[in-house]
Design a protein around this motif. Structure first.
Motif, PDB file in Angstrom:
ATOM      1  N   CYS A  86       0.872  -1.178   0.000  1.00 23.60           N
ATOM      2  CA  CYS A  86       0.000   0.000   0.000  1.00 23.60           C
ATOM      3  C   CYS A  86       0.907   1.225   0.000  1.00 23.60           C
ATOM      4  N   SER A  87       0.708   2.129  -0.940  1.00 22.51           N
ATOM      5  CA  SER A  87       1.609   3.292  -1.038  1.00 22.51           C
ATOM      6  C   SER A  87       1.515   4.168   0.200  1.00 22.51           C
ATOM      7  N   ASN A 114      -4.004   2.045   7.532  1.00 23.13           N
ATOM      8  CA  ASN A 114      -3.095   1.839   6.392  1.00 23.13           C
ATOM      9  C   ASN A 114      -1.663   2.129   6.826  1.00 23.13           C
ATOM     10  N   CYS A 173      -1.877   8.407  -0.455  1.00 23.83           N
ATOM     11  CA  CYS A 173      -2.148   7.242  -1.311  1.00 23.83           C
ATOM     12  C   CYS A 173      -2.011   7.685  -2.761  1.00 23.83           C
ATOM     13  N   HIS A 174      -1.202   6.970  -3.530  1.00 24.38           N
ATOM     14  CA  HIS A 174      -0.950   7.400  -4.912  1.00 24.38           C
ATOM     15  C   HIS A 174      -2.215   7.321  -5.759  1.00 24.38           C
ATOM     16  N   GLU A 201      -9.277  10.213   1.358  1.00 27.15           N
ATOM     17  CA  GLU A 201      -7.850  10.200   1.005  1.00 27.15           C
ATOM     18  C   GLU A 201      -7.568  11.103  -0.207  1.00 27.15           C
ATOM     19  N   CYS A 267      -6.069   0.490  -7.938  1.00 27.74           N
ATOM     20  CA  CYS A 267      -4.931   0.269  -7.045  1.00 27.74           C
ATOM     21  C   CYS A 267      -4.253  -1.006  -7.543  1.00 27.74           C
TER      22      CYS A 267
HETATM   23 FE1  SF4 Z   1      -3.202   1.743  -0.199  1.00 25.93          FE
HETATM   24 FE2  SF4 Z   1      -4.199   3.565  -1.820  1.00 25.93          FE
HETATM   25 FE3  SF4 Z   1      -4.274   0.995  -2.539  1.00 25.93          FE
HETATM   26 FE4  SF4 Z   1      -5.847   1.935  -0.525  1.00 25.93          FE
HETATM   27  S1  SF4 Z   1      -5.942   2.466  -2.706  1.00 25.93           S
HETATM   28  S2  SF4 Z   1      -4.623   0.049  -0.521  1.00 25.93           S
HETATM   29  S3  SF4 Z   1      -4.497   3.460   0.391  1.00 25.93           S
HETATM   30  S4  SF4 Z   1      -2.418   2.242  -2.239  1.00 25.93           S
END
Ligand code: SF4
Ligand code: 13P
Length: 311
Positions: A86-87, A114, A173-174, A201, A267
Motif C-alpha cells: 500500500c503506497s 493503512n 495514497c498514490h 484520502e 490500485c
Molecule cells: Fe493503499 Fe491507496 Fe491501494 Fe488503498 S488504494 S490500498 S491506500 S495504495
C-alpha cells in the motif's frame, strides 16, 4: 484453469481446511464474488477478531492481512500475494515515524489502519476512514494529536473538527491523490444530476467539489439512501462492482485520474490478488503472515482501542 473450475476448487479447499476468505471492496470483481465477507477496512478489522475459522485468507493488501493476524494470532492468516502493499503504508517507515513521534512527546498518536504493524505498535489509537472523525471528536479539545500517515484524511479531519493542535505526517495514497478536479467537473457538466462521492484520502481540492465524503462502506450505503440516480465515484474503481450489484437501477461513473486513457483509477496492489493466487495460497497454506509477538501485542492495543471507540 478456467474461472469456474478454480472457483469449485477454492470452495472445496475452503470447506476441507475450515478457511474463510475476507476481501476488500477494491479487489477484482471475481475475487469479491467468492469472498465469505467483504467490507471496508473497519468492517474487515472488526470481523477478523471473531472469525470462526482455522485459516483466514485475506484478499486485500498486506496491512489488512497483518491487522487480521494482530487480532486473531491463533489463526493462520494467508495473503495470496505478499507484494500486495500500500503506497500509504509505505509512505510512513516505522524508524522515521519513531523519530517524528519523539519530537512531540505530549501528543497522542492516531494512525490510520493503512500502516505497517510496526507503526501501529507506536500508535495510541488506530482509525479508519469510517471512524477517524468520531475518534478525534471523542478526545478532549485541548488534546494534542499526531495524525498519520495520510495528510489528506488528516487535513479533512482537522477542517471538520476545527482542531489546530493536530500535527500531520506527510503521507498519501498514490491512487487517491491522482484524481483530477477538472475531469470530475467535466463529468459533472455531462451528468448534472449526478452526485459526486469521494473518499477522504483525496486531495482537499477534490473533496471541495464532492457532495459526499466517506469511506468505501459509507459511500456505498449512501447510494442506497440517496434519491439520486447517477453517481460520480471518486475512489478506487473496485467499489463499482459492489455498487452496481447492490443498486442495479442506478448509474455509477468512475472518476478518472489526471493521467488516464482508461477512465478509471485502479490500485495496482489490490489487483495483484487473483483467483489463481487464492487457490495456490489455500492449497499450500502459504504465504502466511507472521509477526513478532512483542510488536503484535503493542499493535493490538491501538486497534482494540479503535474498535472500542467505534462500538
Ligand atoms: Fe493503499 Fe491507496 Fe491501494 Fe488503498 S488504494 S490500498 S491506500 S495504495
Ligand atoms: P476504507 O477504509 O474506505 O476501506 O479504505 C481503505 C483504503 O485502502 C483506501 O484506499
Amino acid at each position: 484453469m478456467a474461472d469456474t473450475t478454480l472457483i469449485q476448487k477454492i470452495e472445496a479447499l475452503k470447506k476441507r481446511k475450515n478457511a474463510v476468505i475476507m476481501a476488500h471492496y477494491y479487489t477484482r470483481p471475481e475475487v469479491q464474488d467468492i469472498a465469505d465477507f467483504i467490507g471496508d477496512s473497519l468492517a474487515l478489522a472488526a470481523r477478523a477478531a471473531d472469525m470462526e475459522a482455522d485459516i483466514i485468507l485475506f484478499a486485500g493488501v498486506h496491512f489488512m492481512a497483518e491487522t487480521a493476524k494482530v487480532l486473531a494470532p491463533g489463526k493462520k492468516v494467508l495473503i495470496p500475494d505478499p507484494e500486495a502493499d500500500c503506497s500509504l503504508a509505505r509512505s510512513c517507515p516505522a524508524g522515521e515515524f519513531a523519530e517524528f513521534r519523539k519530537r512531540y512527546p505530549d501528543h497522542l498518536v492516531i494512525s490510520y489502519v493503512n500502516t505497517t504493524v510496526e507503526v501501529k505498535a507506536l500508535t495510541d489509537i488506530c482509525c479508519t476512514s469510517s471512524n477517524a472523525l468520531r475518534i478525534v471528536e471523542s478526545l478532549p479539545a485541548e488534546q494534542k494529536i499526531i495524525f498519520a500517515p495520510d495528510r489528506n484524511l488528516g487535513s479533512y479531519i482537522r477542517k471538520m473538527t476545527g482542531r489546530e493542535n493536530m500535527v500531520l505526517w506527510d503521507g498519501a495514497c498514490h491512487v487517491h491523490e491522482e484524481f483530477s478536479v477538472e475531469k470530475i467537473l467535466e463529468l459533472k457538466r455531462q451528468h448534472p444530476e449526478a452526485e459526486v462521492l469521494a473518499h477522504p484520502e483525496c486531495k482537499a481540492s477534490v473533496l471541495a467539489v464532492a457532495d459526499v465524503v466517506g469511506s468505501t462502506a459509507a459511500i456505498l450505503a449512501h447510494c442506497g439512501r440517496s434519491a439520486a440516480r447517477e453517481f460520480i465515484v471518486v475512489t478506487e474503481s473496485g467499489i463499482l462492482h459492489k455498487m452496481r450489484q447492490s443498486y442495479p437501477d442506478k448509474v455509477f461513473i468512475p472518476a478518472p485520474p489526471v493521467d488516464s486513457t482508461c477512465g478509471c483509477n485502479d490500485c495496482a496492489y489490490m489487483k495483484l490478488i487473483t483467483l489463481e493466487k487464492i487457490y495456490r495460497a489455500l492449497e499450500s497454506e502459504s504465504p502466511e503472515v507472521t509477526l513478532d509477538e512483542r510488536v503484535r501485542a503493542a499493535a493490538e492495543g491501538s486497534i482494540r482501542r479503535m474498535l472500542e471507540l467505534s462500538e
